[in-house]
Design an enzyme around this catalytic site. Structure first.
Site, PDB file in Angstrom:
ATOM      1  N   LYS A  16       0.868  -1.057   0.242  1.00 55.86           N
ATOM      2  CA  LYS A  16      -0.018   0.111  -0.084  1.00 55.86           C
ATOM      3  C   LYS A  16       0.946   1.236   0.082  1.00 55.86           C
ATOM      4  CE  LYS A  16      -2.107  -0.974   3.666  1.00 55.86           C
ATOM      5  NZ  LYS A  16      -1.287  -2.453   4.332  1.00 55.86           N
ATOM      6  N   ARG A  92      -9.793   0.311   8.911  1.00 56.73           N
ATOM      7  CA  ARG A  92      -9.224  -0.897   9.299  1.00 56.73           C
ATOM      8  C   ARG A  92     -10.427  -1.700  10.105  1.00 56.73           C
ATOM      9  NH1 ARG A  92      -3.536   0.597   8.924  1.00 56.73           N
ATOM     10  NH2 ARG A  92      -2.395  -1.425   9.443  1.00 56.73           N
ATOM     11  N   ARG A 126      11.699  -6.010   5.307  1.00 57.50           N
ATOM     12  CA  ARG A 126      11.519  -4.837   5.076  1.00 57.50           C
ATOM     13  C   ARG A 126      12.616  -3.742   5.678  1.00 57.50           C
ATOM     14  NH1 ARG A 126       5.766  -1.598   5.384  1.00 57.50           N
ATOM     15  NH2 ARG A 126       5.903  -2.642   7.397  1.00 57.50           N
ATOM     16  N   ARG A 159      11.547  -1.419  11.217  1.00 51.42           N
ATOM     17  CA  ARG A 159      10.296  -0.843  11.969  1.00 51.42           C
ATOM     18  C   ARG A 159      10.261  -1.756  13.185  1.00 51.42           C
ATOM     19  NH1 ARG A 159       5.261   0.436   8.205  1.00 51.42           N
ATOM     20  NH2 ARG A 159       4.136  -0.658   9.668  1.00 51.42           N
ATOM     21  N   ARG A 170      -0.314  -8.484  13.407  1.00 51.05           N
ATOM     22  CA  ARG A 170      -0.903  -7.784  12.169  1.00 51.05           C
ATOM     23  C   ARG A 170      -1.723  -8.308  11.466  1.00 51.05           C
ATOM     24  NH1 ARG A 170       4.392  -5.109  10.952  1.00 51.05           N
ATOM     25  NH2 ARG A 170       3.400  -3.925   9.154  1.00 51.05           N
TER      26      ARG A 170
HETATM   27  P1  AP5 Z   1       4.846  -1.799   1.819  1.00 53.89           P
HETATM   28  O1  AP5 Z   1       4.545  -0.835   0.503  1.00 53.89           O
HETATM   29  O2  AP5 Z   1       5.488  -1.042   2.995  1.00 53.89           O
HETATM   30  O3  AP5 Z   1       3.396  -2.307   2.284  1.00 53.89           O
HETATM   31  P2  AP5 Z   1       2.291  -1.961   3.125  1.00 53.89           P
HETATM   32  O4  AP5 Z   1       1.103  -2.503   2.615  1.00 53.89           O
HETATM   33  O5  AP5 Z   1       2.422  -0.148   3.126  1.00 53.89           O
HETATM   34  O6  AP5 Z   1       2.659  -2.321   4.587  1.00 53.89           O
HETATM   35  P3  AP5 Z   1       2.793  -1.769   6.143  1.00 53.89           P
HETATM   36  O7  AP5 Z   1       3.298  -2.843   6.929  1.00 53.89           O
HETATM   37  O8  AP5 Z   1       3.209  -0.279   5.825  1.00 53.89           O
HETATM   38  O9  AP5 Z   1       1.184  -1.837   6.348  1.00 53.89           O
HETATM   39  P4  AP5 Z   1       0.263  -1.909   7.589  1.00 53.89           P
HETATM   40  O10 AP5 Z   1      -0.845  -1.530   7.182  1.00 53.89           O
HETATM   41  O11 AP5 Z   1       0.742  -2.797   8.692  1.00 53.89           O
HETATM   42  O12 AP5 Z   1       1.144  -0.440   8.500  1.00 53.89           O
HETATM   43  P5  AP5 Z   1       0.870   1.038   8.805  1.00 53.89           P
HETATM   44  O13 AP5 Z   1       2.118   1.613   8.844  1.00 53.89           O
HETATM   45  O14 AP5 Z   1      -0.419   1.254   8.056  1.00 53.89           O
HETATM   46  O15 AP5 Z   1       5.574  -2.923   1.394  1.00 53.89           O
HETATM   47  C1  AP5 Z   1       6.172  -3.788   2.331  1.00 53.89           C
HETATM   48  C2  AP5 Z   1       7.530  -4.450   1.942  1.00 53.89           C
HETATM   49  O16 AP5 Z   1       7.281  -5.489   0.577  1.00 53.89           O
HETATM   50  C3  AP5 Z   1       8.534  -3.505   1.253  1.00 53.89           C
HETATM   51  O17 AP5 Z   1       9.828  -3.841   1.810  1.00 53.89           O
HETATM   52  C4  AP5 Z   1       8.450  -3.164   0.133  1.00 53.89           C
HETATM   53  O18 AP5 Z   1       9.672  -2.810  -0.648  1.00 53.89           O
HETATM   54  C5  AP5 Z   1       8.103  -4.649  -0.717  1.00 53.89           C
HETATM   55  N1  AP5 Z   1       7.104  -4.631  -1.659  1.00 53.89           N
HETATM   56  C6  AP5 Z   1       6.323  -3.996  -1.866  1.00 53.89           C
HETATM   57  N2  AP5 Z   1       5.302  -4.418  -2.951  1.00 53.89           N
HETATM   58  C7  AP5 Z   1       5.961  -5.374  -3.574  1.00 53.89           C
HETATM   59  C8  AP5 Z   1       6.147  -6.261  -4.445  1.00 53.89           C
HETATM   60  N3  AP5 Z   1       5.146  -6.245  -5.576  1.00 53.89           N
HETATM   61  N4  AP5 Z   1       6.828  -7.344  -4.846  1.00 53.89           N
HETATM   62  C9  AP5 Z   1       7.733  -7.391  -3.860  1.00 53.89           C
HETATM   63  N5  AP5 Z   1       8.046  -6.690  -2.782  1.00 53.89           N
HETATM   64  C10 AP5 Z   1       7.376  -5.764  -2.467  1.00 53.89           C
HETATM   65  O19 AP5 Z   1       0.072   0.650  10.278  1.00 53.89           O
HETATM   66  C11 AP5 Z   1       0.927   0.304  11.354  1.00 53.89           C
HETATM   67  C12 AP5 Z   1       0.393   0.501  12.801  1.00 53.89           C
HETATM   68  O20 AP5 Z   1      -0.158   1.690  12.968  1.00 53.89           O
HETATM   69  C13 AP5 Z   1      -0.956  -0.689  12.720  1.00 53.89           C
HETATM   70  O21 AP5 Z   1      -0.448  -2.153  13.140  1.00 53.89           O
HETATM   71  C14 AP5 Z   1      -1.821  -0.173  13.839  1.00 53.89           C
HETATM   72  O22 AP5 Z   1      -1.270  -0.320  15.195  1.00 53.89           O
HETATM   73  C15 AP5 Z   1      -1.557   1.286  13.538  1.00 53.89           C
HETATM   74  N6  AP5 Z   1      -2.643   1.827  12.730  1.00 53.89           N
HETATM   75  C16 AP5 Z   1      -2.468   2.442  11.490  1.00 53.89           C
HETATM   76  N7  AP5 Z   1      -3.598   2.788  10.884  1.00 53.89           N
HETATM   77  C17 AP5 Z   1      -4.709   2.323  11.622  1.00 53.89           C
HETATM   78  C18 AP5 Z   1      -5.972   2.443  11.866  1.00 53.89           C
HETATM   79  N8  AP5 Z   1      -6.674   3.163  10.771  1.00 53.89           N
HETATM   80  N9  AP5 Z   1      -6.629   2.198  12.937  1.00 53.89           N
HETATM   81  C19 AP5 Z   1      -6.203   1.802  13.978  1.00 53.89           C
HETATM   82  N10 AP5 Z   1      -4.595   1.623  14.308  1.00 53.89           N
HETATM   83  C20 AP5 Z   1      -3.791   1.869  13.041  1.00 53.89           C
END
Ligand code: AP5
Length: 215
Positions: A16, A92, A126, A159, A170
């Protein structure tokens, strides 16, 4: 026409963040991300909300959801000041989805699908630039110089929630809370499912075509 409103959904590690950066640049819209907003405010005092923990940090390190009231307020403020946007990390759960319906309309709803084994590999490998936030991967997307960001020369770090225990929690939280939200959006006119297991460029080609189709 007003700038496009894009929602990008998918499990942790689906890509994402990677694809949202491209959407923001190509369509000249803001990247609104709850994950980055919360990481920038990890130690915010939320004790007055009568929540389990006093700061977002503890929820995030465990891989649990931060309380809705905190996240809803972040998104509402960000969307008010954005013309077009790509919204990443929200909603979410069903309660957040209802809040979002009251806040805005959506032109495109992208859902990235990736298998669980692949997600675990992506997240535990990552590495993120501490300065500019660019993503790398120890196997799939290595920097030219070990531990150094290709884009800005910053230090690459892991991270705190990218360890195996947090990652598995997660993914469970996603299955229980967020997968039903995606199912609810499936009948919407702007819903597009994208195969997130393709290469980043192939995923981007599908996304660019889907957004162009709705603008
Ligand atoms: P990446 O693009 O970083 O993936 P992502 O989907 O953005 O993953 P995140 O871990 O950032 O998502 P998340 O939802 O857990 O975290 P968030 O920060 O929102 O890609 C991942 C890896 O794969 C990278 O190394 C990349 O290079 C590689 N990659 C990408 N595409 C690829 C491909 N096609 N092929 C191969 N490799 C690839 O949330 C973190 C925390 O915040 C949550 O756990 C929660 O505690 C809190 N939080 C956030 N939003 C909320 C909410 N709405 N409500 C409550 N708590 C929340």
């Amino acid at each position: 026409m007003t700038a496009v409103h894009v929602l990008i959904l998918g499990p942790p590690g689906a890509g994402k963040g990677t694809q949202s950066s491209r959407i923001a640049e190509r369509f000249d819209v803001e990247h609104v991300t709850t994950g980055d907003a919360l990481r920038g405010n990890k130690d915010m005092d939320i004790s007055d909300m009568d929540t389990e923990y006093d700061t977002p940090r503890e929820y995030m390190e465990a891989g649990d959801l931060v309380p809705d009231a905190v996240v809803n307020a972040i998104v509402e403020e960000a969307l008010q000041s954005a013309d077009g946007y790509v919204l990443d990390g929200y909603p979410r759960n069903m309660e957040q989805a209802d809040e979002l319906t009251d806040m805005t309309d959506l032109d495109v709803i992208l859902s990235l699908s990736v298998s669980r084994d692949e997600l675990v590999d992506r997240l535990t490998g990552r590495r993120v630039c501490d300065d500019c936030g660019t993503n790398f991967h120890v196997e799939f997307d290595q920097p030219e110089d070990d531990g150094i960001c290709d884009d800005c020369g910053g230090e690459l770090i892991q991270r705190e929630d990218d360890n195996e225990a947090s990652v598995n929690n997660r993914l469970d939280v996603f299955d229980d809370n967020t997968a039903p939200v995606i199912d609810q959006y499936r009948d919407d006119e702007g819903f597009v499912e994208v195969d997130g297991e393709q290469t980043p460029d192939e995923v981007w080609a599908d996304i660019e075509a889907a957004v162009e189709n709705r603008t």
